[in-house]
Scaffold this active site. Structure first.
Site: not given
Ligand SMILES: Nc1nonc1C(=O)NCC1CCCCC1
Length: 246
Positions: A88, A115, A153, A168
């Site tokens: 994120p 984490e 794709r 798309d």
């Molecule tokens: N949102 C997201 N976009 O790309 N990945 C995402 C995510 O939420 N990944 C979870 C992961 C992130 C690292 C720690 C463990 C959980």
């Protein structure tokens, strides 16, 4: 297209990578996938891949050594590939990024768990952090699958009709897609827009373009600022009343 994925749960991805567009692309040699599991590259008898965070706090962090070894092993197979960590905290993924990676020809995706991963791995080996959206998943695997689909794709020959990828959403200069209809012509007393039954291909193309423009204006007006609009597009948008947001 070559894609490397680093994941602690390759079995979580197997099914999605053996069917549909991705499965067929692999069978036809249009997509080469290589998965690497840090657990297979551990040196201890417990095959440890995580540990408690320095500074305290909840959960565990992926340890740097086995994860780095997995990244290096894929970099040796794909030396040109950018290493992308999915989290994120990354730059938002979009169609332009999908196009860039498809054109480049290879990408290595790092799917984190727990984490997160030790920051020193990001500092030393990650070229870019990318996010699928402002939400938190349990791991990066499903984000990796979405990206693999979006990129595959775009590979020539993967979709039956090359126009599909172009038409798309986000294909036609970043506009949202128009509505689609198929048989039956009347369903639950609802009919199909007459223009689509007219056989007038010019009128159909205009209707579809105007539907895309109206939808984009109503749902994602910020995309219009970046879109490549013709004079006719602008005249049509001006002719629309105030947006109803739908
Ligand atoms: N949102 C997201 N976009 O790309 N990945 C995402 C995510 O939420 N990944 C979870 C992961 C992130 C690292 C720690 C463990 C959980």
């Amino acid at each position: 297209m070559k894609v490397g994925v680093i994941t602690l749960f390759p079995e979580l991805m197997d099914g999605a990578l053996e069917h549909g567009v991705i499965g067929r692309a692999r069978t036809k040699g249009q997509l080469e996938l290589e998965l690497s599991n840090p657990r297979d590259l551990t040196a201890d008898k417990h095959r440890t891949v995580d540990d408690r965070p320095f500074g305290g706090g909840p959960g565990m962090v992926m340890t740097p050594a086995p994860l780095s070894a997995a990244i290096v092993s894929l970099k040796e197979a794909m030396p040109e590939a950018p290493v992308v960590y999915l989290s994120p905290q990354g730059r938002p993924f979009d169609q332009a990024m999908a196009r860039a990676w498809q054109a480049h020809g290879s990408v290595i995706l790092v799917a984190g768990r727990y984490e997160g991963i030790d920051e020193r791995v990001i500092d030393r080996l990650v070229d870019e952090e990318v996010s699928l959206g402002d939400f938190v998943l349990s791991g990066g695997e499903f984000a990796a699958l979405a990206i693999i689909d979006a990129v595959t794709r775009l590979e020539p020959g993967v979709l039956g009709d090359p126009l599909s990828a172009e038409e798309d959403s986000f294909g036609i200069e970043g506009l949202l897609d128009c509505p689609h209809y198929t048989r039956p012509e009347v369903y639950e007393n609802q009919t199909v827009p007459a223009v689509l039954m007219s056989g007038d291909h010019k009128a159909i193309a205009r209707w579809r373009r105007q539907q895309s423009l109206a939808r984009t204006r109503d749902r994602r007006p910020e995309l219009l600022e970046k879109a490549d609009l013709t004079k006719e597009d602008k005249v049509f948008l001006t002719s629309l009343g105030p947006s109803d947001g739908n």
